[in-house]
Motif scaffolding. Structure first.
Motif, PDB file in Angstrom:
ATOM      1  N   TYR A  46       0.829  -1.205   0.000  1.00 47.59           N
ATOM      2  CA  TYR A  46       0.000   0.000   0.000  1.00 47.59           C
ATOM      3  C   TYR A  46       0.866   1.260   0.000  1.00 47.59           C
ATOM      4  O   TYR A  46       0.582   2.220  -0.730  1.00 47.59           O
ATOM      5  CB  TYR A  46      -0.933  -0.014   1.205  1.00 47.59           C
ATOM      6  N   SER A  79     -11.320  -2.779   6.834  1.00 52.72           N
ATOM      7  CA  SER A  79     -10.724  -1.448   6.746  1.00 52.72           C
ATOM      8  C   SER A  79      -9.647  -1.410   5.661  1.00 52.72           C
ATOM      9  O   SER A  79      -9.522  -0.426   4.920  1.00 52.72           O
ATOM     10  CB  SER A  79     -10.134  -1.048   8.100  1.00 52.72           C
ATOM     11  N   ARG A  83      -9.561   0.926   2.135  1.00 52.63           N
ATOM     12  CA  ARG A  83      -8.467   1.761   1.623  1.00 52.63           C
ATOM     13  C   ARG A  83      -8.127   1.386   0.187  1.00 52.63           C
ATOM     14  O   ARG A  83      -7.891   2.265  -0.659  1.00 52.63           O
ATOM     15  CB  ARG A  83      -7.231   1.618   2.521  1.00 52.63           C
ATOM     16  N   SER A  87      -8.617   3.834  -3.086  1.00 56.41           N
ATOM     17  CA  SER A  87      -7.408   4.201  -3.829  1.00 56.41           C
ATOM     18  C   SER A  87      -7.506   3.762  -5.290  1.00 56.41           C
ATOM     19  O   SER A  87      -7.076   4.478  -6.202  1.00 56.41           O
ATOM     20  CB  SER A  87      -6.178   3.560  -3.174  1.00 56.41           C
ATOM     21  N   ALA A 120     -14.438   8.420   5.560  1.00 54.07           N
ATOM     22  CA  ALA A 120     -14.400   7.775   4.249  1.00 54.07           C
ATOM     23  C   ALA A 120     -15.675   8.058   3.472  1.00 54.07           C
ATOM     24  O   ALA A 120     -15.633   8.235   2.239  1.00 54.07           O
ATOM     25  CB  ALA A 120     -14.200   6.275   4.413  1.00 54.07           C
TER      26      ALA A 120
END
Length: 356
Positions: A46, A79, A83, A87, A120
């Motif tokens: 990541y 979670s 992400r 992304s 988010a």
């Protein structure tokens, strides 16, 4: 060494020296793979993907975001999946591949509702507005439903139809219903109807399949049509066939109504035609054969559908232990079925035949 390279990469990233940051992130990522720690591997993938995205190498960044997503799914890390989804949506929007971006944005919305991440949710709303402003005509159907492309996901997720509605993005928690907007005042009503029909389809599909009729029953030369069952006996006939008519119409009539299916032989006016012709011409042997064949076809399939299977054979080693139990169960089933079959049995009357 992995931590050292990761820290050095972080320092270069803070100084906006992305080429060196990418170099050290790659070293840290390779060391994490060598160590075999999936959590550290996901973190380094990541971080490396973010560095590549900032360094304008978006296509390479997508590759590492996808690797991070794969590990997050294997670890059931909601979670982490959130992400990755966001992304990837951001990256594909950067490449103007908006339908792919919307696919990952829908999944990001789902994950954010699951973990109740309000920050988010705000980012997702902003990105959605950006995508719609850039090319609404390419990603919307009737201005209310998103068009998505799941081809960028190696393991595509199942997305429900309601999640493609713009009203779905109005939800602020997993239990919310869509909120009406001036642009779409009937959104909530349509949403509730779709929810109801989806539920109804799931509940009814199995029952409809169980009651489906084999098209092979139409191969008969007789012209079958839906008949109406008369619950009163036909007193117009005085010969022996009246017994059979009364038995069929009274004993089976209501049950056949409840189990009626289109084109099922025996549940149509042609059967009544055969019976009426028997009343007027009881010596016709051809009619007797048609009647027997008709009754056997009607009752045969129903009896097969109501038949119970015998208990399965136990694995080797337990056969002798459970043999007595199996015999007891088999005997009980046979006794139960025998009574049901007797209740449903219909006897043909002895119709005298004329001799030439």
């Amino acid at each position: 060494m992995r931590r050292a390279h990761a820290n050095i990469a972080n320092c270069h990233a803070l100084k906006s020296n992305m080429p060196l940051a990418i170099q050290h992130y790659k070293l840290a990522y390779n060391l994490a793979i060598e160590i075999g720690n999936k959590t550290e591997e996901a973190q380094m993938a990541y971080s490396l993907a973010n560095a590549l995205y900032i360094g304008k190498e978006v296509q390479k960044a997508i590759t590492y975001f996808q690797r991070h997503l794969k590990i997050a799914r294997s670890l059931e890390d909601i979670s982490g999946q959130l992400r990755s989804y966001y992304s990837l949506a951001l990256s594909f929007n950067n490449l103007c591949e908006r339908r792919k971006a919307l696919y990952f944005l829908v999944l990001a919305k789902r994950s954010s509702l699951q973990v109740n991440d309000t920050s988010a949710l705000t980012d997702i709303d902003n990105l959605l507005n950006e995508i719609l402003e850039a090319g609404q005509e390419d990603v919307l159907v009737d201005d209310i439903e998103l068009i998505i492309d799941e081809s960028a996901d190696p393991a595509p997720a199942d997305i429900e139809h309601r999640e493609l509605r713009l009203t779905y993005f109005q939800k602020r928690n997993i239990h919310d219903k869509p909120v009406n907007t001036p642009e779409d005042p009937l959104a909530e009503d349509r949403y509730e109807k779709e929810e109801f029909f989806d539920m109804l389809a799931k509940l009814q599909s199995k029952r409809m399949n169980d009651q489906r009729v084999d098209a092979s029953v139409l191969s008969s030369n007789l012209d079958f049509r839906v008949r109406q069952v008369d619950t009163e006996p036909d007193n117009s006939s005085t010969d022996g066939s009246e017994v059979l008519i009364d038995l069929l119409l009274n004993a089976q009539g209501r049950r056949m109504d409840d189990q009626r299916a289109p084109f099922l032989p025996g549940l149509n006016p042609n059967g009544q035609i055969i019976l009426r012709r028997l009343n007027t011409d009881p010596g016709n042997e051809e009619l007797d054969e048609h009647l027997v064949e008709w009754l056997m076809r009607v009752q045969g399939e129903r009896l097969d559908e109501q038949r119970s299977e015998l208990p399965p054979i136990k694995p080797e080693g337990q056969e002798e232990v459970d043999k007595k139990k199996e015999e007891d169960v088999t005997a009980i089933v046979m006794r139960m079925q025998a009574g049901r079959l007797e209740d449903q049995r219909a006897h043909l009357p002895n119709i005298p035949t004329s001799k030439n």
